[in-house]
Design an enzyme around this catalytic site. Structure first.
Site, PDB file in Angstrom:
ATOM      1  N   LYS A   5      10.633  -1.982   9.432  1.00 17.75           N
ATOM      2  CA  LYS A   5      10.079  -3.138   8.728  1.00 17.75           C
ATOM      3  C   LYS A   5      10.512  -3.073   7.267  1.00 17.75           C
ATOM      4  O   LYS A   5      10.092  -2.199   6.513  1.00 17.75           O
ATOM      5  CB  LYS A   5       8.550  -3.176   8.804  1.00 17.75           C
ATOM      6  CG  LYS A   5       8.040  -4.576   8.401  1.00 17.75           C
ATOM      7  CD  LYS A   5       6.569  -4.627   8.096  1.00 17.75           C
ATOM      8  CE  LYS A   5       6.235  -4.136   6.719  1.00 17.75           C
ATOM      9  NZ  LYS A   5       6.919  -4.857   5.617  1.00 17.75           N
ATOM     10  N   CYS A  55      10.104   6.694  -7.167  1.00 15.42           N
ATOM     11  CA  CYS A  55       8.937   7.533  -6.860  1.00 15.42           C
ATOM     12  C   CYS A  55       9.016   8.869  -7.580  1.00 15.42           C
ATOM     13  O   CYS A  55       7.994   9.474  -7.864  1.00 15.42           O
ATOM     14  CB  CYS A  55       8.839   7.745  -5.364  1.00 15.42           C
ATOM     15  SG  CYS A  55      10.372   8.357  -4.677  1.00 15.42           S
ATOM     16  N   TRP A  78      10.116  -1.928  -1.480  1.00 15.02           N
ATOM     17  CA  TRP A  78      11.217  -2.784  -1.905  1.00 15.02           C
ATOM     18  C   TRP A  78      12.287  -2.072  -2.704  1.00 15.02           C
ATOM     19  O   TRP A  78      13.407  -2.543  -2.791  1.00 15.02           O
ATOM     20  CB  TRP A  78      10.676  -3.963  -2.722  1.00 15.02           C
ATOM     21  CG  TRP A  78       9.566  -3.585  -3.638  1.00 15.02           C
ATOM     22  CD1 TRP A  78       8.230  -3.683  -3.380  1.00 15.02           C
ATOM     23  CD2 TRP A  78       9.671  -3.031  -4.947  1.00 15.02           C
ATOM     24  NE1 TRP A  78       7.504  -3.227  -4.441  1.00 15.02           N
ATOM     25  CE2 TRP A  78       8.364  -2.824  -5.430  1.00 15.02           C
ATOM     26  CE3 TRP A  78      10.742  -2.700  -5.777  1.00 15.02           C
ATOM     27  CZ2 TRP A  78       8.088  -2.295  -6.680  1.00 15.02           C
ATOM     28  CZ3 TRP A  78      10.477  -2.172  -7.020  1.00 15.02           C
ATOM     29  CH2 TRP A  78       9.169  -1.975  -7.459  1.00 15.02           C
ATOM     30  N   ASN A  79      11.929  -0.919  -3.280  1.00 18.52           N
ATOM     31  CA  ASN A  79      12.964  -0.256  -4.091  1.00 18.52           C
ATOM     32  C   ASN A  79      13.845   0.598  -3.189  1.00 18.52           C
ATOM     33  O   ASN A  79      13.350   1.303  -2.323  1.00 18.52           O
ATOM     34  CB  ASN A  79      12.302   0.613  -5.163  1.00 18.52           C
ATOM     35  CG  ASN A  79      11.464   1.729  -4.564  1.00 18.52           C
ATOM     36  OD1 ASN A  79      10.626   1.472  -3.717  1.00 18.52           O
ATOM     37  ND2 ASN A  79      11.693   2.938  -4.977  1.00 18.52           N
ATOM     38  N   GLY A  93       5.900   4.232   0.547  1.00 17.39           N
ATOM     39  CA  GLY A  93       5.219   3.173  -0.199  1.00 17.39           C
ATOM     40  C   GLY A  93       4.108   3.779  -1.026  1.00 17.39           C
ATOM     41  O   GLY A  93       4.146   4.964  -1.371  1.00 17.39           O
ATOM     42  N   GLY A  94       3.097   2.983  -1.325  1.00 14.55           N
ATOM     43  CA  GLY A  94       2.021   3.442  -2.196  1.00 14.55           C
ATOM     44  C   GLY A  94       0.894   4.119  -1.421  1.00 14.55           C
ATOM     45  O   GLY A  94       0.719   3.894  -0.220  1.00 14.55           O
ATOM     46  N   GLU A 150       5.782   9.264   2.549  1.00 17.11           N
ATOM     47  CA  GLU A 150       6.457   9.524   1.265  1.00 17.11           C
ATOM     48  C   GLU A 150       5.880   8.537   0.271  1.00 17.11           C
ATOM     49  O   GLU A 150       6.181   7.349   0.323  1.00 17.11           O
ATOM     50  CB  GLU A 150       7.967   9.312   1.393  1.00 17.11           C
ATOM     51  CG  GLU A 150       8.636  10.194   2.419  1.00 17.11           C
ATOM     52  CD  GLU A 150       8.689  11.656   2.007  1.00 17.11           C
ATOM     53  OE1 GLU A 150       8.386  11.977   0.839  1.00 17.11           O
ATOM     54  OE2 GLU A 150       9.005  12.482   2.869  1.00 17.11           O
ATOM     55  N   LEU A 151       5.037   9.032  -0.626  1.00 12.54           N
ATOM     56  CA  LEU A 151       4.289   8.110  -1.489  1.00 12.54           C
ATOM     57  C   LEU A 151       4.733   8.246  -2.943  1.00 12.54           C
ATOM     58  O   LEU A 151       5.845   8.668  -3.206  1.00 12.54           O
ATOM     59  CB  LEU A 151       2.792   8.355  -1.302  1.00 12.54           C
ATOM     60  CG  LEU A 151       2.355   8.438   0.173  1.00 12.54           C
ATOM     61  CD1 LEU A 151       0.883   8.749   0.291  1.00 12.54           C
ATOM     62  CD2 LEU A 151       2.705   7.183   0.937  1.00 12.54           C
ATOM     63  N   GLU A 161       0.210   5.738 -11.533  1.00 13.29           N
ATOM     64  CA  GLU A 161       1.645   5.479 -11.477  1.00 13.29           C
ATOM     65  C   GLU A 161       1.942   4.071 -12.003  1.00 13.29           C
ATOM     66  O   GLU A 161       1.314   3.113 -11.578  1.00 13.29           O
ATOM     67  CB  GLU A 161       2.112   5.597 -10.019  1.00 13.29           C
ATOM     68  CG  GLU A 161       3.599   5.542  -9.863  1.00 13.29           C
ATOM     69  CD  GLU A 161       4.037   5.559  -8.396  1.00 13.29           C
ATOM     70  OE1 GLU A 161       3.335   4.968  -7.551  1.00 13.29           O
ATOM     71  OE2 GLU A 161       5.088   6.153  -8.111  1.00 13.29           O
TER      72      GLU A 161
HETATM   73  P1  NAD Z   1       3.507  -0.795  -0.759  1.00 14.73           P
HETATM   74  O1  NAD Z   1       2.747   0.389  -0.299  1.00 14.73           O
HETATM   75  O2  NAD Z   1       2.787  -1.959  -1.311  1.00 14.73           O
HETATM   76  O3  NAD Z   1       4.415  -1.393   0.435  1.00 14.73           O
HETATM   77  C1  NAD Z   1       5.280  -0.584   1.183  1.00 14.73           C
HETATM   78  C2  NAD Z   1       5.509  -1.221   2.549  1.00 14.73           C
HETATM   79  O4  NAD Z   1       4.288  -1.226   3.281  1.00 14.73           O
HETATM   80  C3  NAD Z   1       5.984  -2.665   2.509  1.00 14.73           C
HETATM   81  O5  NAD Z   1       6.981  -2.835   3.497  1.00 14.73           O
HETATM   82  C4  NAD Z   1       4.724  -3.455   2.875  1.00 14.73           C
HETATM   83  O6  NAD Z   1       4.993  -4.682   3.492  1.00 14.73           O
HETATM   84  C5  NAD Z   1       4.080  -2.504   3.863  1.00 14.73           C
HETATM   85  N1  NAD Z   1       2.652  -2.731   4.055  1.00 14.73           N
HETATM   86  C6  NAD Z   1       1.763  -3.316   3.211  1.00 14.73           C
HETATM   87  N2  NAD Z   1       0.526  -3.307   3.751  1.00 14.73           N
HETATM   88  C7  NAD Z   1       0.640  -2.719   4.966  1.00 14.73           C
HETATM   89  C8  NAD Z   1      -0.276  -2.394   6.000  1.00 14.73           C
HETATM   90  N3  NAD Z   1      -1.566  -2.690   5.904  1.00 14.73           N
HETATM   91  N4  NAD Z   1       0.191  -1.758   7.101  1.00 14.73           N
HETATM   92  C9  NAD Z   1       1.474  -1.430   7.215  1.00 14.73           C
HETATM   93  N5  NAD Z   1       2.409  -1.720   6.280  1.00 14.73           N
HETATM   94  C10 NAD Z   1       1.994  -2.345   5.164  1.00 14.73           C
HETATM   95  O7  NAD Z   1       4.544  -0.183  -1.793  1.00 14.73           O
HETATM   96  P2  NAD Z   1       5.502  -0.972  -2.790  1.00 14.73           P
HETATM   97  O8  NAD Z   1       4.680  -1.528  -3.898  1.00 14.73           O
HETATM   98  O9  NAD Z   1       6.404  -1.848  -2.015  1.00 14.73           O
HETATM   99  O10 NAD Z   1       6.373   0.282  -3.323  1.00 14.73           O
HETATM  100  C11 NAD Z   1       5.992   1.070  -4.386  1.00 14.73           C
HETATM  101  C12 NAD Z   1       5.385   2.371  -3.947  1.00 14.73           C
HETATM  102  O11 NAD Z   1       6.279   3.116  -3.101  1.00 14.73           O
HETATM  103  C13 NAD Z   1       5.134   3.274  -5.138  1.00 14.73           C
HETATM  104  O12 NAD Z   1       3.878   3.889  -5.070  1.00 14.73           O
HETATM  105  C14 NAD Z   1       6.241   4.310  -5.033  1.00 14.73           C
HETATM  106  O13 NAD Z   1       5.997   5.499  -5.700  1.00 14.73           O
HETATM  107  C15 NAD Z   1       6.395   4.462  -3.573  1.00 14.73           C
HETATM  108  N6  NAD Z   1       7.698   5.055  -3.242  1.00 14.73           N
HETATM  109  C16 NAD Z   1       7.746   6.331  -2.744  1.00 14.73           C
HETATM  110  C17 NAD Z   1       8.963   6.931  -2.461  1.00 14.73           C
HETATM  111  C18 NAD Z   1       9.050   8.331  -1.894  1.00 14.73           C
HETATM  112  O14 NAD Z   1      10.036   8.647  -1.260  1.00 14.73           O
HETATM  113  N7  NAD Z   1       8.088   9.196  -2.092  1.00 14.73           N
HETATM  114  C19 NAD Z   1      10.130   6.234  -2.668  1.00 14.73           C
HETATM  115  C20 NAD Z   1      10.048   4.952  -3.184  1.00 14.73           C
HETATM  116  C21 NAD Z   1       8.814   4.368  -3.445  1.00 14.73           C
END
Ligand code: NAD
Length: 487
Positions: free
Chosen positions: A173, A281, A149-150, A225-226, A247-248, A379
């Site tokens: 997505k 991140c 979301w960010n 994402g995470g 990219e986590l 984190e």
């Molecule tokens: P998240 O992992 O909960 O969700 C990310 C995305 O994955 C969302 O679109 C979500 O709907 C989707 N998702 C959830 N479950 C899924 C599944 N089972 N299969 C496929 N897709 C699924 O992350 P968040 O809480 O939205 O974001 C925060 C995380 O993102 C933090 O850990 C942050 O550090 C990381 N992040 C990393 C970077 C980078 O470039 N390294 C940049 C920004 C954020």
């Protein structure tokens, strides 16, 4: 209430299901968003696959693809104020940041527009007579891009730009938290003139995510994402054997030596941890500071943290806005409580304010006497800085690398030789020296360990969306002499 639509096969549609998106500044619903399920994902992937194999897109030259990307860049730049206002409304990211970041997102599309016709193959000096052998760089196929979301426009641009430059098609997505800016961006994709199906944008949660990542027609999954979600995705990719780039998160060290310009370092640290309300991140969330300047540096940070203007994200004067979700704030509160129980000392902040919205103040935790505090390892994804003192350069390096993550790092010193030693020693995808949080479409971005793998930005990202085809062409007119001897 506003209503948003998703973009599948060149057409906008509401979902069979809709959900309410909350305004993080008030906690109240403000818009209805479509919620994609497996059926919408199926149609979107089918459209992307059709567009990849037939129709105008595969017939287009790379230069023509580049022109479309240039048009998209111009549209993003022109729409930046509107997109920024939407991102601020839907995610709580402050308008000062969304305005600047989205204007810069246009530069990512411009960079990949220019790169589209520079993805070259190669000719091989092969070790056989009468044979021409060359390599074609071909697009890998349908890309599933999943973003958190960010900074959704930014984090999707670093996937959409290189994937389109390479000739792929995409299903993007958006996160179920704050999808408004990406759904609005879909209108620009349509206006730019991309053929239907080349870019599909939908929003949904884990169900849509699972359908997308297991789909047999998906060739590459680009995920931000995470780490926990990344594990699900890697397991899901066992179904389609799609390539993944991840990219986590991070727990990035921000290292201040006693010879650093402390005022400059303090400004960088404030930006490194409190900008985007810490939901970044690359947040420099572990301050490692040389003991001899610890008090002086912390005093500067505390004063700056307490002077930060916290308020409504749509006001230009605001420096720290709300977190995106109540869930995020609850996580932060719980992690601070566990860290304090482990001996971390709150220097400033630490308590969520009363009242509406998902606010949390800039917080500093001194962990010098609490080396096992969870805030040094986990984190937050919020405006919380954990501090540890060190005495020697060797100690700083050990502490810096004492993490499962490996995304970013910052070093503040006036010593050129020490800077070089730290650059060599730190295990992270990015080292910033006497600066922090600088990014560019020209520079690769990514990490290792729990921070994932693959790089976004730069030429390498576009190549990541290609596959190599080896072509063997026999140039002799003589018949093939012996069918049983391998040539
Ligand atoms: P998240 O992992 O909960 O969700 C990310 C995305 O994955 C969302 O679109 C979500 O709907 C989707 N998702 C959830 N479950 C899924 C599944 N089972 N299969 C496929 N897709 C699924 O992350 P968040 O809480 O939205 O974001 C925060 C995380 O993102 C933090 O850990 C942050 O550090 C990381 N992040 C990393 C970077 C980078 O470039 N390294 C940049 C920004 C954020």
């Amino acid at each position: 209430m506003d209503r948003f639509a998703q973009y599948i096969d060149g057409a906008f549609e509401e979902g069979p299901a809709m959900f309410e998106s909350l305004d993080p500044a008030t906690g109240a619903p403000w818009a209805q968003m479509p919620l994609a399920g497996a059926a919408e994902v199926e149609r979107a992937v089918a459209a992307a696959h059709r567009a990849f194999l037939s129709g105008p897109w595969p017939a287009m030259t790379a230069s023509a693809r580049g022109k479309l990307l240039h048009r998209l860049a111009d549209l993003v730049q022109a729409a930046a104020p509107r997109l920024a206002a939407l991102e601020t409304r839907d995610t709580g990211k402050i308008i000062r940041e969304t305005s600047a970041q989205i204007a810069y997102v246009a530069e990512y599309y411009r960079y990949y527009a220019g790169l589209a016709d520079k993805i070259e193959g190669a000719h091989l000096p092969i070790d056989k007579p009468d044979m021409e052998v060359w390599l074609r760089r071909e697009p890998v196929g349908v890309v599933a891009a999943i973003v958190p979301w960010n900074s959704q426009l930014f984090l999707s641009a670093v996937k959409i730009g290189p994937a389109l430059a390479a000739g792929c098609t995409l299903v993007v997505k958006a996160s179920e938290d704050g999808p408004a800016p990406l759904l609005e961006f879909a209108r620009l994709v349509q206006e730019a003139g991309f053929p239907p199906g080349v870019v599909n944008i939908l929003t949904g949660g884990p169900e849509a995510g699972r359908a997308l990542t297991t789909h047999p027609k998906v060739a590459h999954i680009a995920f931000t994402g995470g780490p926990e979600t990344a594990r699900h995705i890697v397991r899901a990719s066992a179904e389609n054997l799609a390539k993944t780039s991840l990219e986590l998160g991070g727990k990035s060290p921000f290292i201040v030596f006693d010879d650093a310009d402390l005022d400059s370092a303090a400004n960088a640290q404030v930006s490194g941890i409190f900008a985007a309300t810490g939901q970044s991140c690359v947040a420099g969330s572990r301050l490692l500071v040389q003991r001899s300047v610890k008090e002086a540096f912390l005093a500067r940070l505390k004063a700056k943290a307490e002077a930060v203007a916290i308020g409504a994200p749509d006001q230009m004067a605001t420096e720290v806005g709300p977190l995106c979700t109540a869930r995020q704030r609850d996580r932060i509160v719980a992690l601070i409580a566990r860290s304090v129980a482990a001996g971390a000392v709150i220097v400033t902040g630490g308590v969520a304010p009363e009242g509406p919205g998902f606010y949390f103040p800039p917080t500093i935790l001194d962990c010098t006497n609490a080396p096992d505090a969870p805030c040094l390892r986990e984190e937050f994804f919020g405006p919380i800085l954990s501090v540890v003192a060190f005495d020697t350069e060797d100690q700083a390096l050990v502490l810096a690398n004492d993490t499962e993550y490996g995304l970013a790092s910052g070093v503040f010193t006036r010593s050129l030789t020490r800077a070089h030693r730290m650059i060599r020693g730190i295990r992270a995808g990015i080292v910033w020296v006497n600066t922090y949080r600088a990014v560019s479409p020209i520079a690769p971005f990514g990490g290792h360990g729990l921070s994932g793998h693959g790089r976004e930005g730069g030429m390498a990202a576009a190549l990541d969306y290609t596959t190599v085809k080896t072509v063997w062409l026999r140039t002799s007119d003589d018949p093939i002499p012996d069918p049983f001897v391998m040539r």
